[in-house]
Design an enzyme around this catalytic site. Structure first.
Site, PDB file in Angstrom:
ATOM      1  N   ASP A  94      48.629  33.709  45.924  1.00 54.42           N
ATOM      2  CA  ASP A  94      48.110  33.297  44.623  1.00 54.42           C
ATOM      3  C   ASP A  94      48.038  34.422  43.583  1.00 54.42           C
ATOM      4  O   ASP A  94      48.170  34.188  42.400  1.00 54.42           O
ATOM      5  CB  ASP A  94      46.696  32.695  44.795  1.00 54.42           C
ATOM      6  CG  ASP A  94      45.755  33.611  45.578  1.00 54.42           C
ATOM      7  OD1 ASP A  94      46.176  34.727  45.945  1.00 54.42           O
ATOM      8  OD2 ASP A  94      44.605  33.215  45.822  1.00 54.42           O
ATOM      9  N   HIS A  95      47.865  35.665  44.035  1.00 51.34           N
ATOM     10  CA  HIS A  95      47.598  36.740  43.074  1.00 51.34           C
ATOM     11  C   HIS A  95      48.850  37.323  42.415  1.00 51.34           C
ATOM     12  O   HIS A  95      48.761  37.952  41.374  1.00 51.34           O
ATOM     13  CB  HIS A  95      46.857  37.897  43.757  1.00 51.34           C
ATOM     14  CG  HIS A  95      45.386  37.661  43.912  1.00 51.34           C
ATOM     15  ND1 HIS A  95      44.877  36.621  44.641  1.00 51.34           N
ATOM     16  CD2 HIS A  95      44.314  38.345  43.433  1.00 51.34           C
ATOM     17  CE1 HIS A  95      43.550  36.681  44.612  1.00 51.34           C
ATOM     18  NE2 HIS A  95      43.185  37.708  43.889  1.00 51.34           N
ATOM     19  N   ARG A 105      35.142  37.208  36.003  1.00 50.61           N
ATOM     20  CA  ARG A 105      35.066  38.653  35.845  1.00 50.61           C
ATOM     21  C   ARG A 105      35.603  39.045  34.481  1.00 50.61           C
ATOM     22  O   ARG A 105      36.553  38.438  33.999  1.00 50.61           O
ATOM     23  CB  ARG A 105      35.941  39.289  36.936  1.00 50.61           C
ATOM     24  CG  ARG A 105      35.289  40.449  37.564  1.00 50.61           C
ATOM     25  CD  ARG A 105      35.868  40.811  38.904  1.00 50.61           C
ATOM     26  NE  ARG A 105      34.844  40.673  39.914  1.00 50.61           N
ATOM     27  CZ  ARG A 105      35.070  40.720  41.207  1.00 50.61           C
ATOM     28  NH1 ARG A 105      36.302  40.889  41.658  1.00 50.61           N
ATOM     29  NH2 ARG A 105      34.079  40.606  42.055  1.00 50.61           N
ATOM     30  N   SER A 149      35.845  43.904  43.101  1.00 49.42           N
ATOM     31  CA  SER A 149      36.795  43.400  44.088  1.00 49.42           C
ATOM     32  C   SER A 149      36.607  43.973  45.486  1.00 49.42           C
ATOM     33  O   SER A 149      35.982  45.004  45.690  1.00 49.42           O
ATOM     34  CB  SER A 149      38.188  43.744  43.577  1.00 49.42           C
ATOM     35  OG  SER A 149      39.099  43.877  44.620  1.00 49.42           O
ATOM     36  N   ARG A 172      39.237  44.911  47.153  1.00 54.28           N
ATOM     37  CA  ARG A 172      40.475  45.658  47.419  1.00 54.28           C
ATOM     38  C   ARG A 172      40.158  47.008  48.054  1.00 54.28           C
ATOM     39  O   ARG A 172      39.478  47.846  47.488  1.00 54.28           O
ATOM     40  CB  ARG A 172      41.308  45.821  46.142  1.00 54.28           C
ATOM     41  CG  ARG A 172      40.657  46.621  45.058  1.00 54.28           C
ATOM     42  CD  ARG A 172      41.416  46.531  43.740  1.00 54.28           C
ATOM     43  NE  ARG A 172      41.192  45.231  43.134  1.00 54.28           N
ATOM     44  CZ  ARG A 172      41.145  45.009  41.810  1.00 54.28           C
ATOM     45  NH1 ARG A 172      41.357  45.989  40.955  1.00 54.28           N
ATOM     46  NH2 ARG A 172      40.918  43.804  41.336  1.00 54.28           N
ATOM     47  N   ASP A 202      38.600  38.835  49.837  1.00 51.00           N
ATOM     48  CA  ASP A 202      38.502  38.658  48.395  1.00 51.00           C
ATOM     49  C   ASP A 202      37.028  38.484  48.072  1.00 51.00           C
ATOM     50  O   ASP A 202      36.319  37.760  48.772  1.00 51.00           O
ATOM     51  CB  ASP A 202      39.287  37.417  47.960  1.00 51.00           C
ATOM     52  CG  ASP A 202      39.419  37.387  46.448  1.00 51.00           C
ATOM     53  OD1 ASP A 202      40.488  37.771  45.936  1.00 51.00           O
ATOM     54  OD2 ASP A 202      38.437  37.008  45.788  1.00 51.00           O
TER      55      ASP A 202
HETATM   56  C1  MIC Z   1      39.412  39.899  41.879  1.00 55.03           C
HETATM   57  O1  MIC Z   1      38.993  38.837  41.457  1.00 55.03           O
HETATM   58  O2  MIC Z   1      39.050  41.010  41.465  1.00 55.03           O
HETATM   59  C2  MIC Z   1      40.444  39.871  42.974  1.00 55.03           C
HETATM   60  C3  MIC Z   1      41.724  40.296  42.421  1.00 55.03           C
HETATM   61  O3  MIC Z   1      40.578  38.547  43.444  1.00 55.03           O
HETATM   62  C4  MIC Z   1      39.967  40.790  44.084  1.00 55.03           C
HETATM   63  C5  MIC Z   1      40.901  40.983  45.195  1.00 55.03           C
HETATM   64  C6  MIC Z   1      42.018  41.947  44.892  1.00 55.03           C
HETATM   65  O4  MIC Z   1      41.806  42.944  44.240  1.00 55.03           O
HETATM   66  O5  MIC Z   1      43.109  41.680  45.386  1.00 55.03           O
HETATM   67  C7  MIC Z   1      38.630  40.393  44.695  1.00 55.03           C
HETATM   68  O6  MIC Z   1      37.879  39.712  44.052  1.00 55.03           O
HETATM   69  O7  MIC Z   1      38.304  40.844  45.803  1.00 55.03           O
HETATM   70 FE1  SF4 Z   2      42.124  35.010  41.646  1.00 61.77          FE
HETATM   71 FE2  SF4 Z   2      40.084  36.706  41.967  1.00 61.77          FE
HETATM   72 FE3  SF4 Z   2      40.583  35.547  39.603  1.00 61.77          FE
HETATM   73 FE4  SF4 Z   2      39.677  34.098  41.547  1.00 61.77          FE
HETATM   74  S1  SF4 Z   2      38.621  35.798  40.591  1.00 61.77           S
HETATM   75  S2  SF4 Z   2      41.346  33.540  40.183  1.00 61.77           S
HETATM   76  S3  SF4 Z   2      40.664  35.009  43.334  1.00 61.77           S
HETATM   77  S4  SF4 Z   2      41.887  37.010  40.696  1.00 61.77           S
END
Ligand code: MIC
Ligand code: SF4
Length: 747
Positions: free
Chosen positions: A92-93, A445, A641, A643, A157
């Site tokens: 998805d990302h 976010r 995140s 990550r 995630d």
């Molecule tokens: C986010 O919303 O910040 C992400 C991208 O989904 C991250 C995961 C990532 O950095 O791949 C998360 O929320 O953990």
């Molecule tokens: Fe994707 Fe993270 Fe955004 Fe949700 S918050 S849509 S999992 S990047």
């Protein structure tokens, strides 16, 4: 599958609950019920909240494509035949949003071929379910298919807690945690404290579930939930749809909460039924008592929760948060004045709805109702209006029920079922670096640079129905609850409060589900990693600790203010290197404010005196000279995140310790797992003492022990300054540090 898991779980719950009630001498909250029933060994476990390290057996693991790469690469180092618990990967990302759903998806399939092949081949071999690109966003797909009342899910995630909408504990973790659980180990987490949120009344008018969590973000702040579970209860809880509960739990991540959960109720039954799980719904109904807190909890909640918040849903106003942080909250009626005072541009360049947070049928139908009213008055969207559906089901149902048409008539563009603009995978056509434009979304976010890659952009968050109204007026100062707009006939027109349906009356329409089941026996299959790949790199174990103190190491960076994982390891264009540790490490700290540089992401090489270098350039030079370095950070360091690149890159480039005022939970664990010492100033004011040219020693490491402070010596030109720091490592976590990483300690 979930039915088998529920059978096994509900069967063992009564016994372990009885033991727990006896041991704790009282009834159990829902969060406690789920924790104790997933204990690796209830009897031998310490259960002190805020102190004990719990060892748990999750029911399943979920991974998304950007973090699954490291999770799977680490799992492969454990040399197991198959994932020990049911697991899935969701693509998805990595889909970039630019030209609309179909074209974007085709481009993604092409440009991410290597990564998708790697993940698909590993999934097939190791017994992991694989959801293809376009199938949907991890948290939506997990809610539709896998979460169930009482479950414990871990996901790579931070928004995994979305699953709390169906009454389970769903928790965000780093890839190493996922890799270990798939390798058959129990999963460890600090026993969270509990925040009880009592809901009364019923949402009405423009107020939506999103406003519950936006309001809480303002109240509790981005640190307020750290190492805590938010448990909702009270009569208001059962008035909120299961997907609305999902939204609230999803964004509990913005409080830093370990997770959030709602008690089992009929809204969950309805949602499971309409997502083809009537059997599970019935089974949960017949075990209701196991899936809600014991009755005495609601009678005197103060005895059971460490902190209590009361929210009367009937009085809740729609809220807007931002810019730059999700805890800058205010009711929408106050935003205009604040925007004027603070000089936020009121012209909105873009309004985005959907994402993992807000793309339920309820969200979309209420937003469509707002859009329909505008169309009737002859209005179109003034701001660019983008819609990110959460899954194939949502997309096809929106289409069948005419919502897509409505949004398109308004001038909206429907993107693919993926993260896209929420994670910087979005090229905003009118964006100019250096210019502070305002945008608004229904996402979760809003850190700088997060959506369009432009750090000046002011990003606000609100409910999807409010964002749709903003799209129409293009005006951040507009308050749809109290204010009118002019229709094409020049007459004032006021929006009626949005009306929608929680669940589609005709059921969900289905498209291509996009699920690929793994092989029965994958032992002869190979994992596809081209040796020359620019995107993937097999991992080499990090060197073990040499038994010596850290002596006179240079300071790599002293971050100032908010330091989220988006500051430490930015996403957007860097997402493509998530499987290649060496390459992605060039992004290290690119978004962070350094106390000793006027430009984010830059610093001075204190050995050569050269300034204006990227932090990665400096670290690479120190590493080439065989020298480690120290990072100093501010409050809630590593917020956001899951990550683990934000821990792996520093480790790879030889950072030995990170000393901060405080850490966010997932990131602190990620640092421990990768063999970096996470320390906190005993006196936060000591942060001020760190200067650019200090050499830093961390001493007596041979006697590192749980609960024992660690001495740090700052060698300054004027003499040495000693400061005390603390750490939260358990005896086992200290073995990770000594072995070089948690994974090394396993082998
Ligand atoms: C986010 O919303 O910040 C992400 C991208 O989904 C991250 C995961 C990532 O950095 O791949 C998360 O929320 O953990
Ligand atoms: Fe994707 Fe993270 Fe955004 Fe949700 S918050 S849509 S999992 S990047």
């Amino acid at each position: 599958m979930s039915m088998d898991l529920a059978h096994a779980l509900y069967a063992k719950m009564p016994d372990v609950f009885a033991k727990a009630r006896k041991r704790f001498g009282r009834g159990l909250t829902l969060a406690e019920k789920i924790l104790v029933s997933h204990a690796d060994n209830f009897d031998s476990q310490n259960w002190e909240r805020g102190k004990a390290m719990l060892s748990l057996r999750p029911d399943r693991v979920a991974m998304q494509d950007a973090t699954a790469q490291m999770a799977v690469l680490q799992f492969m180092q454990a040399n197991k035949k198959k994932a020990a618990v049911p697991s899935t990967i969701h693509c998805d990302h990595l889909i970039r949003a630019e030209m609309g759903s179909q074209k974007d998806l085709l481009r993604a399939l092409d440009e991410n071929k290597e990564v998708y092949n790697f993940l698909a081949s590993a999934a097939k071999k190791y017994g992991i379910g694989f959801w293809k690109p376009g199938a949907g966003i991890i948290h939506q797909v997990v809610l539709e298919n896998y979460a169930f009342p009482g479950c414990l899910i871990i996901g790579t995630d931070s928004h995994t807690p979305n699953g709390g909408g169906l009454g389970g504990l769903a928790i965000g973790v780093g890839g190493a945690d996922a890799g270990e659980v798939m390798a058959g180990l129990p999963w460890e987490v600090l026993h969270p404290k509990l925040i009880g949120v009592r809901l009364t009344g019923k949402l009405n008018g423009w107020a939506s579930p999103k406003d519950v969590i936006l309001y809480l973000c303002g109240l509790l702040t981005v640190k307020g939930g750290t190492n805590k579970i938010v448990e909702y209860f009270g009569p208001g809880a059962e008035t909120i749809s299961a997907t609305g509960k999902g939204t609230i739990c999803n964004m509990g991540a913005e409080l830093g909460a370990t997770t959030s959960v709602f008690p089992f109720d009929e809204k969950m039954v309805a949602y499971m039924k309409i997502t083809d799980r009537a059997d599970l719904a019935g089974y949960a109904q017949s075990h209701r008592d196991l899936l809600v807190a014991d009755p005495e909890v609601a009678q005197s909640p103060e005895k059971y929760y460490d902190q209590i918040v009361e929210i009367d849903l009937s009085k809740l106003e729609p809220h807007v948060v931002g810019p730059h942080t999700p805890d800058l909250a205010r009711p929408i009626s106050k935003l205009k004045a604040e925007a004027q005072e603070k000089g936020y541009p009121v012209e909105l360049k873009a309004a985005l709805i959907g994402s993992c947070t807000n793309s339920s049928y309820e969200d979309i139908s209420r937003s469509a109702h707002v859009a329909q009213q505008a169309l009737k008055a002859g209005l179109k969207a003034k701001a660019s209006f983008l819609i990110s559906p959460g899954s194939e089901r949502i997309y096809h149902t929106m289409k069948r029920d005419g919502f897509l048409d409505t949004f398109e008539q308004l001038g909206g563009t429907v993107l693919s079922n993926s993260c896209g603009p929420c994670i910087g995978q979005w090229k905003r056509a009118d964006g100019i670096k250096g210019r502070a434009d305002s945008i608004v979304s229904s996402f979760n976010r809003n850190f700088p640079g997060r959506n369009d890659g432009i750090s000046e952009t002011l990003s606000f968050l609100a409910s999807p129905e409010v964002v749709t109204a903003y799209a129409i007026t293009g005006d951040l100062g507009f308050d749809p609850v109290n204010q009118a707009v002019k229709g094409v006939d020049g007459k004032d027109f006021k929006f009626q409060p949005p009306v929608g349906e929680e669940l589609p009356a005709k059921g969900f329409a289905k498209g291509e589900e996009g699920f690929v089941a793994p092989a029965e026996d994958g032992s002869n299959l190979t994992v596809d990693i081209p040796p020359t790949s620019e995107r993937l790199q097999l991992l080499q174990p990090f060197p073990k600790w040499d038994g010596k103190d850290f002596e006179k190491l240079p300071l790599l960076i002293k971050t100032k203010g908010k330091t989220t994982t988006d500051h430490i390891s930015p996403a957007g264009p860097w997402l493509k290197f998530r499987g290649h540790l060496d390459k992605i490490s060039d992004n290290m700290f690119l978004g962070a404010n350094n106390s000793f540089s006027s430009e984010p992401g830059k610093g001075t090489n204190v050995l050569t005196g050269e300034s204006n270098l990227t932090i990665a350039q400096i670290a690479r030079d120190y590493k080439a000279k065989g020298i480690g370095s120290i990072v100093v950070g501010d409050e809630n360091y590593g917020e956001g995140s899951s990550r683990e690149h934000a821990a792996m890159s520093p480790r790879f480039l030889n950072v030995r310790a990170v000393v901060t005022k405080s850490f966010a939970r997932i990131h602190e664990t990620n640092l421990k797992k990768q063999g970096i010492l996470p320390l906190t100033f005993a006196d936060p004011k000591d942060y001020e003492k760190i200067e650019q040219n200090d050499r830093i020693s961390i001493v007596d490491l041979a006697n590192l022990a749980p609960g024992k402070p660690v001495t740090v010596v700052l060698h300054k030109t004027g003499g040495d300054v000693k400061i005390q720091t603390n750490h939260s490592m358990t005896a086992q976590q200290i073995t990770w540090f000594k072995a070089g990483s948690a994974l090394n300690a396993l082998n």
